[in-house]
Design an enzyme around this catalytic site. Structure first.
Site, PDB file in Angstrom:
ATOM      1  N   PHE A   1      44.437 -18.671   9.457  1.00  0.00           N
ATOM      2  CA  PHE A   1      45.669 -18.518  10.221  1.00  0.00           C
ATOM      3  C   PHE A   1      46.829 -18.271   9.265  1.00  0.00           C
ATOM      4  O   PHE A   1      46.862 -18.788   8.149  1.00  0.00           O
ATOM      5  CB  PHE A   1      45.963 -19.777  11.042  1.00  0.00           C
TER       6      PHE A   1
ATOM      7  N   THR B   1      38.187 -19.809  10.585  1.00  0.00           N
ATOM      8  CA  THR B   1      39.260 -18.882  10.943  1.00  0.00           C
ATOM      9  C   THR B   1      40.454 -19.121  10.031  1.00  0.00           C
ATOM     10  O   THR B   1      40.836 -20.266   9.782  1.00  0.00           O
ATOM     11  CB  THR B   1      39.679 -19.053  12.418  1.00  0.00           C
TER      12      THR B   1
END
Length: 405
Positions: free
Chosen positions: A289, A287
């Protein structure tokens, strides 16, 4: 009590009135809303009051993603009322994840000298993947949980925290569309990025074995990412708001027939047993960010930089190709392009075809490219793009995360 609140408000107002921000001023012959880093102009900015909303038991919570949020339902209440009752620190047991007290100008001026930690907002409860991302982005920071993505944005704008770290895309699940919309709605700047490897674990209450489980709770994306493993175990999947919240729910209710898919950190925090680790179907689960702040950083050319922009175009054959060509002709690599319907106008029909359906809807295009705004190529590319774009905004120019997640 009233005097204390007034003093804090006055200090914040004094700090805000003297702050500078860089606005992207359009050229005199350009269309409305066209912006470029080629004409940076420092101007005074009056900060508008933003009503941050905390939570208490009994209402409805609409937050939820794979990286945080409460499972239990909550009812929003005004932060102003909380400040009056708890001007220095929220300690009420009715507030499961309270925000810290607002920063004053004195706090900000003493941070460097006293070595105070940065306050970094993330969306979710303790044990969320977003909390790990915040601590990776800002080691030794004070990670501040927020109920919703909106709350994290508003906490930065209102000086409750210094930064926010929020997910923007996942290698398996794709983009976090909510945060793309919030980037446009708010005036925060992207000042960095951090990538985090997502490693799901099967968690259960102490003493519970895999054979005892009949169902498993987690966020829909986390359940989908572990589909093969959960199918082999014969577990019924039940979607909830988020991964860490699922672990918290199982622990607090001491469930014996229900497990949770969450992080190893969540297991340690809530005292759950780890029945299996790395149960995701694809090991390359990462992921990305974004690190957000009130002010932009000064872009440089001494390290790899990435720039994020958003723009819109007139409808026409080859117009998107023309927009992307401004980067290709200058040998600038694009790392991401995302289209989103233009809010409030996406439902307006802009002409009809013979069968009565709309011909097209207006779209915004979010683009990331590998170049710093200090690079003349990037400045020329955006100068070229704004000649025919109907809207252009630079969201941030920041160091790229080139390390291992």
């Amino acid at each position: 009590m009233a005097a204390t609140t007034a003093t804090v408000a006055a200090a914040v107002a004094a700090r805000s009135s003297s702050s500078l921000r860089f606005d992207l001023e359009p050229a005199s012959n350009s269309k409305p809303f066209l912006h470029s880093y080629s004409s940076l102009k420092p101007i005074l900015k009056r900060r508008r009051h933003v009503s941050i909303r905390a939570a208490r038991n009994g209402g409805e919570n609409q937050a939820g993603d794979a990286y945080g949020g409460e499972v239990k339902r909550t009812e929003p209440i005004e932060l102003g009322k909380l400040v009056e009752e708890y001007p220095f620190q929220f300690t009420s047991k009715d507030l499961p994840n309270p925000l810290p007290r607002p920063l004053t100008s004195a706090d900000l001026s003493n941070m460097a000298s006293q070595g105070s930690r940065l306050r970094v907002a993330y969306q979710g409860v303790r044990g969320a993947y977003s909390e790990s991302a915040a601590e990776k982005a800002y080691p030794n920071c004070e990670a501040v949980p927020c109920e919703q993505f909106d709350t994290a944005f508003e906490a930065v704008e209102s000086w409750l925290v210094d930064r926010a770290v929020l997910p923007i895309e996942n290698s398996l699940g794709g983009s976090i569309h909510r945060n793309y919309d919030l980037l446009l709605r708010h005036r925060l700047h992207i000042v960095g990025e951090v990538k985090l490897a997502i490693q799901h674990c099967l968690l259960a209450s102490p003493g519970v074995k895999v054979k005892d489980l009949g169902r498993v709770l987690s966020h829909p994306q986390a359940l989908a990412q572990c589909e093969n493993t959960l199918t082999e175990l014969g577990l019924v999947r039940e979607a909830v708001d988020d991964t860490a919240g699922a672990a918290k729910y199982v622990a607090f209710h001491k469930l014996k027939d229900t497990g949770a898919v969450a992080s190893l950190t969540a297991a340690k925090i809530y005292g759950l047993d780890v029945l299996a680790q790395n149960i995701q179907d694809d090991s390359d689960n990462v992921t990305r960010f974004l690190m957000l702040a009130r002010e932009p950083i000064i872009p440089g050319i001494n390290k790899p930089f990435k720039t994020s922009i958003v723009f819109s175009l007139e409808e026409g054959p080859g117009i998107l190709f023309k927009a992307l060509a401004v980067f290709a002709m200058r040998n600038i690599n694009l790392t991401k392009i995302e289209s989103r319907p233009l809010q409030k106008q996406a439902l307006q029909l802009l002409g009809y075809s013979a069968d009565g359906f709309p011909k097209y809807f207006p779209y915004l295009f979010y683009v990331d490219f590998e170049a710093s705004m200090a690079d003349e190529r990037a400045q020329n590319a955006l100068g070229h793009l704004k000649e025919f774009a109907t809207f252009l905004r630079v969201l941030g120019s920041y160091p790229a995360d080139c390390g291992m997640p």
